[in-house]
Design an enzyme around this catalytic site. Structure first.
Site, PDB file in Angstrom:
ATOM      1  N   SER A  49       0.905  -1.165  -0.112  1.00 13.95           N
ATOM      2  CA  SER A  49      -0.049  -0.046   0.032  1.00 13.95           C
ATOM      3  C   SER A  49       0.846   1.177   0.074  1.00 13.95           C
ATOM      4  O   SER A  49       1.959   1.192   0.427  1.00 13.95           O
ATOM      5  CB  SER A  49      -1.029  -0.029   1.262  1.00 13.95           C
ATOM      6  OG  SER A  49      -1.280   1.179   1.567  1.00 13.95           O
ATOM      7  N   TYR A  85      -3.968  -0.414  10.014  1.00 16.75           N
ATOM      8  CA  TYR A  85      -3.579  -0.885   8.452  1.00 16.75           C
ATOM      9  C   TYR A  85      -2.048  -0.396   8.176  1.00 16.75           C
ATOM     10  O   TYR A  85      -1.452  -1.174   7.351  1.00 16.75           O
ATOM     11  CB  TYR A  85      -4.596   0.048   7.687  1.00 16.75           C
ATOM     12  CG  TYR A  85      -4.695  -0.427   6.284  1.00 16.75           C
ATOM     13  CD1 TYR A  85      -5.195  -1.429   5.576  1.00 16.75           C
ATOM     14  CD2 TYR A  85      -3.823   0.538   5.473  1.00 16.75           C
ATOM     15  CE1 TYR A  85      -5.337  -1.666   4.405  1.00 16.75           C
ATOM     16  CE2 TYR A  85      -3.967   0.344   4.048  1.00 16.75           C
ATOM     17  CZ  TYR A  85      -4.379  -0.600   3.387  1.00 16.75           C
ATOM     18  OH  TYR A  85      -4.421  -0.942   2.152  1.00 16.75           O
TER      19      TYR A  85
HETATM   20  P1  NAP Z   1     -11.893  -4.873  -1.192  1.00 13.71           P
HETATM   21  O1  NAP Z   1     -12.692  -4.603  -2.529  1.00 13.71           O
HETATM   22  O2  NAP Z   1     -12.426  -4.433   0.059  1.00 13.71           O
HETATM   23  O3  NAP Z   1     -11.350  -6.606  -1.285  1.00 13.71           O
HETATM   24  C1  NAP Z   1     -10.859  -6.884  -0.015  1.00 13.71           C
HETATM   25  C2  NAP Z   1     -10.610  -8.616  -0.452  1.00 13.71           C
HETATM   26  O4  NAP Z   1     -10.320  -9.312   0.799  1.00 13.71           O
HETATM   27  C3  NAP Z   1     -12.078  -9.175  -0.547  1.00 13.71           C
HETATM   28  O5  NAP Z   1     -12.104  -9.921  -1.492  1.00 13.71           O
HETATM   29  C4  NAP Z   1     -12.375  -9.930   0.734  1.00 13.71           C
HETATM   30  O6  NAP Z   1     -13.206 -11.144   0.482  1.00 13.71           O
HETATM   31  C5  NAP Z   1     -10.943 -10.354   0.994  1.00 13.71           C
HETATM   32  N1  NAP Z   1     -11.189 -10.552   2.480  1.00 13.71           N
HETATM   33  C6  NAP Z   1     -11.206  -9.620   3.698  1.00 13.71           C
HETATM   34  N2  NAP Z   1     -11.200 -10.217   4.752  1.00 13.71           N
HETATM   35  C7  NAP Z   1     -11.160 -11.736   4.304  1.00 13.71           C
HETATM   36  C8  NAP Z   1     -10.826 -12.853   5.164  1.00 13.71           C
HETATM   37  N3  NAP Z   1     -11.127 -12.934   6.802  1.00 13.71           N
HETATM   38  N4  NAP Z   1     -10.774 -14.050   4.704  1.00 13.71           N
HETATM   39  C9  NAP Z   1     -10.491 -14.220   3.368  1.00 13.71           C
HETATM   40  N5  NAP Z   1     -10.595 -12.999   2.535  1.00 13.71           N
HETATM   41  C10 NAP Z   1     -10.779 -11.833   3.135  1.00 13.71           C
HETATM   42  O7  NAP Z   1     -10.393  -4.237  -1.246  1.00 13.71           O
HETATM   43  P2  NAP Z   1      -9.587  -3.927  -2.302  1.00 13.71           P
HETATM   44  O8  NAP Z   1      -9.348  -2.506  -2.544  1.00 13.71           O
HETATM   45  O9  NAP Z   1      -9.586  -4.720  -3.771  1.00 13.71           O
HETATM   46  O10 NAP Z   1      -8.089  -4.333  -1.735  1.00 13.71           O
HETATM   47  C11 NAP Z   1      -7.375  -5.531  -1.949  1.00 13.71           C
HETATM   48  C12 NAP Z   1      -5.886  -5.367  -1.331  1.00 13.71           C
HETATM   49  O11 NAP Z   1      -5.337  -4.120  -1.867  1.00 13.71           O
HETATM   50  C13 NAP Z   1      -5.835  -5.198   0.175  1.00 13.71           C
HETATM   51  O12 NAP Z   1      -4.835  -6.032   0.648  1.00 13.71           O
HETATM   52  C14 NAP Z   1      -5.784  -3.814   0.289  1.00 13.71           C
HETATM   53  O13 NAP Z   1      -5.298  -3.441   1.580  1.00 13.71           O
HETATM   54  C15 NAP Z   1      -4.805  -3.266  -0.626  1.00 13.71           C
HETATM   55  N6  NAP Z   1      -4.815  -2.085  -1.192  1.00 13.71           N
HETATM   56  C16 NAP Z   1      -6.171  -1.447  -1.715  1.00 13.71           C
HETATM   57  C17 NAP Z   1      -5.814  -0.107  -2.212  1.00 13.71           C
HETATM   58  C18 NAP Z   1      -7.139   0.588  -2.812  1.00 13.71           C
HETATM   59  O14 NAP Z   1      -6.995   1.876  -2.925  1.00 13.71           O
HETATM   60  N7  NAP Z   1      -8.216   0.114  -2.953  1.00 13.71           N
HETATM   61  C19 NAP Z   1      -4.756   0.586  -2.046  1.00 13.71           C
HETATM   62  C20 NAP Z   1      -3.803  -0.165  -1.592  1.00 13.71           C
HETATM   63  C21 NAP Z   1      -3.669  -1.420  -1.000  1.00 13.71           C
HETATM   64  P3  NAP Z   1     -14.629 -11.236   1.137  1.00 13.71           P
HETATM   65  O15 NAP Z   1     -15.376 -10.005   0.000  1.00 13.71           O
HETATM   66  O16 NAP Z   1     -15.277 -12.390   0.592  1.00 13.71           O
HETATM   67  O17 NAP Z   1     -14.854 -10.947   2.321  1.00 13.71           O
END
Ligand code: NAP
Length: 253
Positions: free
Chosen positions: A145, A158
């Site tokens: 991140s 986080y």
């Molecule tokens: P998101 O849409 O909220 O997706 C999060 C994913 O993590 C979902 O598929 C969720 O599955 C899974 N997850 C959460 N808790 C879990 C658990 N207990 N067991 C198994 N799976 C679990 O978020 P995103 O933005 O795509 O983020 C994906 C990654 O990128 C994360 O690590 C986040 O920190 C990182 N990131 C995101 C951004 C951004 O701007 N969006 C920036 C930097 C880093 P379920 O839906 O089935 O719960």
């Protein structure tokens, strides 16, 4: 030929958090490059109804709750049963909790650290043990991140977890590069997913963020597909411990 090095035919990947957001787009990118994908979800299986039959057939949904490390061994066993083994792990699943540091609760600390860092480590360990046993090396790609580099505000667990992901990526690369395992990371910038919905819906924060992104817009989940295919492929065979920012220029501002 160089483009052949990006071809993932004959490879299998585990992508955690593959039902939504960045994980879904990266799983699709890996499948388009030819890999079979164990698409790990917790709550809702991925919806692939819009994909071609060929791409749908390369996605293998698997349920696992990664808040508990007890999920790791059954998950790896199921992937080996269904796909005959795997070569790539994308540690993407992650959660965030927002609260002032003065008021931050122990459960908001533990919940985030468990999914974002603890399970990420033990799943990486299980994958590396499998790669060593399989004798073909492997690829581990950790999703970091901007808060792997910066402090942020109101997200203490986080920031701690994602800073940990950056350091752990370096440590695991040092330990496993000699075993033909590439451990690298991707640091997404501000991407348009459920994870950032609250920020995008706050007009003040949204504008502050846009003003600071040199590219001038939020990233789309598909923006990560090139980097994840590169890191999963032979094209990155001499890359170890590197975390690639895919951030519209945020970090260099
Ligand atoms: P998101 O849409 O909220 O997706 C999060 C994913 O993590 C979902 O598929 C969720 O599955 C899974 N997850 C959460 N808790 C879990 C658990 N207990 N067991 C198994 N799976 C679990 O978020 P995103 O933005 O795509 O983020 C994906 C990654 O990128 C994360 O690590 C986040 O920190 C990182 N990131 C995101 C951004 C951004 O701007 N969006 C920036 C930097 C880093 P379920 O839906 O089935 O719960």
């Amino acid at each position: 030929m160089i483009l052949e090095q990006f071809n993932l035919s004959g490879k299998a990947a585990i992508v955690t958090g593959a039902n939504t957001g960045l994980g879904k787009a990266m799983a699709l990118g890996l499948a388009e490059a030819g890999a079979e994908v164990a698409a790990v979800y917790n709550s809702t299986p991925p919806d692939h109804s819009g994909l071609s039959q060929e791409l749908q057939a390369r996605h293998h949904p698997i349920q696992a709750d990664l808040s508990d490390v007890a999920s790791v061994d059954p998950l790896v066993d199921q992937v080996i049963d269904e796909l005959g083994g795997f070569d790539i792990l994308v540690n993407n699943a992650g959660i965030i909790r927002r609260e002032d540091a003065l008021d931050f609760s122990e459960s908001d600390w533990d919940d985030v650290m468990n999914v974002n860092l603890k399970t990420l480590f033990f799943l990486s360990q299980a994958a590396a043990r499998h790669f060593v046993a399989q004798g073909k090396g492997g690829k581990i790609i950790n999703i970091a991140s901007m808060l792997s580099y910066q402090g942020g505000i109101r997200v203490p667990s986080y920031t701690a977890s994602k800073s940990g992901v950056l350091g752990l990526t370096r440590l695991l690369a040092c330990e496993w590069a000699g075993k033909n395992i590439n451990v690298n990371g991707i640091a997404p910038g501000y991407m348009s997913t459920a994870n950032t919905k609250a920020l995008r819906e706050d007009p003040v924060r949204n504008q502050q963020i846009l003003d600071r992104i040199p590219a001038g817009h939020w990233g789309e989940p598909e923006s990560l597909q090139g980097a994840v295919v590169f890191l999963a492929s032979e094209a990155s065979s001499y890359l170890h411990g590197c975390t690639i920012p895919v951030d519209g220029g945020w970090l260099v501002r």
